[in-house]
Write a protein that holds these residues in place. Structure first.
Motif, short mmCIF file in Angstrom:
data_model
loop_
_atom_site.label_atom_id
_atom_site.label_comp_id
_atom_site.label_asym_id
_atom_site.label_seq_id
_atom_site.Cartn_x
_atom_site.Cartn_y
_atom_site.Cartn_z
N SER A 105 0.83 -1.20 0.00
CA SER A 105 0.00 0.00 0.00
C SER A 105 0.86 1.25 0.00
CB SER A 105 -0.90 0.03 1.24
OG SER A 105 -1.60 -1.17 1.37
N HIS A 106 2.01 1.16 0.67
CA HIS A 106 2.95 2.29 0.77
C HIS A 106 4.37 1.75 0.64
CE1 HIS A 106 -0.28 4.75 2.53
NE2 HIS A 106 -0.57 3.68 3.24
N ILE A 107 5.21 2.51 -0.06
CA ILE A 107 6.64 2.25 -0.10
C ILE A 107 7.30 3.54 0.36
CG2 ILE A 107 8.64 1.68 -1.51
CD1 ILE A 107 6.69 0.19 -3.41
N ILE A 108 7.92 3.48 1.53
CA ILE A 108 8.48 4.68 2.14
C ILE A 108 10.00 4.61 2.10
CG2 ILE A 108 8.65 6.01 4.29
CD1 ILE A 108 5.78 4.85 4.87
N THR A 109 10.61 5.60 1.50
CA THR A 109 12.06 5.70 1.46
C THR A 109 12.51 6.45 2.71
OG1 THR A 109 12.06 5.72 -0.94
CG2 THR A 109 14.05 6.53 0.14
N VAL A 110 13.51 5.89 3.39
CA VAL A 110 14.02 6.49 4.63
C VAL A 110 15.36 7.15 4.31
CG1 VAL A 110 14.74 6.04 7.00
CG2 VAL A 110 12.88 4.69 5.99
N GLU A 111 15.41 8.46 4.49
CA GLU A 111 16.65 9.19 4.21
C GLU A 111 17.69 8.95 5.30
OE1 GLU A 111 17.29 10.78 1.38
OE2 GLU A 111 15.28 10.24 0.68
N ASN A 112 17.35 9.20 6.53
CA ASN A 112 18.26 9.00 7.65
C ASN A 112 17.56 8.16 8.71
OD1 ASN A 112 20.49 10.59 6.67
ND2 ASN A 112 19.23 12.38 7.05
N LYS A 113 16.80 8.83 9.55
CA LYS A 113 16.07 8.13 10.62
C LYS A 113 14.63 7.89 10.20
CE LYS A 113 18.79 10.07 14.34
NZ LYS A 113 18.98 9.53 15.65
N ILE A 114 14.05 6.85 10.78
CA ILE A 114 12.63 6.57 10.55
C ILE A 114 11.82 7.64 11.28
CG2 ILE A 114 10.76 4.95 11.02
CD1 ILE A 114 12.88 2.71 10.88
N VAL A 115 10.88 8.24 10.56
CA VAL A 115 10.01 9.26 11.14
C VAL A 115 8.60 8.66 11.22
CG1 VAL A 115 9.08 11.59 10.88
CG2 VAL A 115 11.41 11.08 10.08
N PRO A 116 8.20 8.22 12.42
CA PRO A 116 6.89 7.57 12.55
C PRO A 116 5.71 8.40 12.05
CG PRO A 116 8.18 7.17 14.52
CD PRO A 116 8.93 8.18 13.69
N LEU A 117 5.80 9.74 12.13
CA LEU A 117 4.69 10.57 11.68
C LEU A 117 4.41 10.42 10.18
CD1 LEU A 117 5.13 13.90 13.68
CD2 LEU A 117 3.27 12.24 13.85
N LYS A 118 5.38 9.91 9.43
CA LYS A 118 5.19 9.68 8.00
C LYS A 118 4.50 8.34 7.73
CE LYS A 118 9.02 12.47 6.33
NZ LYS A 118 10.23 12.50 5.49
N LEU A 119 4.30 7.56 8.78
CA LEU A 119 3.70 6.24 8.63
C LEU A 119 2.20 6.28 8.92
CD1 LEU A 119 6.50 4.24 10.46
CD2 LEU A 119 6.26 4.63 8.01
N PRO A 120 1.45 5.41 8.26
CA PRO A 120 0.00 5.40 8.49
C PRO A 120 -0.37 4.84 9.86
CG PRO A 120 0.61 3.61 7.03
CD PRO A 120 1.86 4.42 7.26
N LYS A 121 -1.55 5.23 10.34
CA LYS A 121 -2.08 4.74 11.62
C LYS A 121 -2.96 3.52 11.40
CE LYS A 121 -2.48 9.03 14.24
NZ LYS A 121 -3.46 9.90 14.91
N THR A 122 -2.70 2.76 10.39
CA THR A 122 -3.57 1.64 10.04
C THR A 122 -2.98 0.32 10.51
OG1 THR A 122 -2.48 1.41 7.90
CG2 THR A 122 -4.42 2.80 8.00
N LYS A 123 -3.82 -0.71 10.51
CA LYS A 123 -3.33 -2.05 10.82
C LYS A 123 -2.71 -2.63 9.55
CE LYS A 123 -7.61 -3.43 12.03
NZ LYS A 123 -8.38 -2.30 11.69
N GLY A 124 -1.70 -3.45 9.75
CA GLY A 124 -1.07 -4.04 8.59
C GLY A 124 0.24 -4.72 8.90
N VAL A 125 0.93 -5.06 7.83
CA VAL A 125 2.23 -5.72 7.90
C VAL A 125 3.26 -4.78 7.29
CG1 VAL A 125 3.56 -7.73 7.11
CG2 VAL A 125 1.15 -8.00 7.73
N TYR A 126 4.44 -4.72 7.92
CA TYR A 126 5.50 -3.86 7.40
C TYR A 126 6.77 -4.68 7.19
CZ TYR A 126 6.65 -3.86 12.36
OH TYR A 126 6.94 -4.25 13.64
N VAL A 127 7.53 -4.29 6.18
CA VAL A 127 8.77 -4.97 5.83
C VAL A 127 9.87 -3.92 5.80
CG1 VAL A 127 9.95 -6.38 4.12
CG2 VAL A 127 7.49 -6.66 4.43
#
Length: 132
Positions: A13-35
């Motif tokens: 559903s989403h492919i998020i590129t991480v520049e340096n640190k993971i920023v949780p605010l950029k992540l959805p508040k939904t249920k799911g699986v992450y890789v």
């Protein structure tokens, strides 16, 4: 005709590129699986949550997997794939399938055994059916 999960799993559903640190605010508040992937595209970890954003706050503050925590702190995670799911049953099945099939088995995933998964799924079905 036979059934196969590989035929029904959508692209993330989403492919998020991480520049340096993971920023949780950029992540959805939904249920799911992450890789979680490193710069080579190698799968480091596959996990699940009923709220992915909150789960990442937990990973950043109190990660249960020390090797994964080191990867997060070293800023080695470069991409996050997120599969949003409608129900926690979908989440549980998808995570199990991705890990056990080898499609997204991370090197820091604690090995799943069928017994552990079966217990979790039985518990879920018992809760849904009002056994508790």
């Amino acid at each position: 005709m036979s059934f196969s999960f590989s035929k029904v799993i959508e692209k993330p559903s989403h492919i998020i590129t991480v520049e340096n640190k993971i920023v949780p605010l950029k992540l959805p508040k939904t249920k799911g699986v992450y890789v979680l992937l490193d710069e080579k595209g190698e799968v480091l970890y596959t996990g699940k949550s009923n709220n992915i954003r909150v789960r990442f706050y937990n990973h950043l503050s109190n990660c249960h997997n020390k090797k994964l925590k080191k990867e997060i702190e070293s800023e080695n995670i470069k991409k996050i794939l997120i599969y949003e799911c409608e129900t926690m049953l979908d989440v549980n099945f998808l995570e199990k399938y991705l890990i056990q099939s080898g499609i997204s088995r991370g090197k820091y995933n604690i090995e799943y055994t069928d017994k552990i998964i079966d217990i979790k799924l039985k518990t879920y079905f018992d809760e849904v059916n009002g056994v508790f």
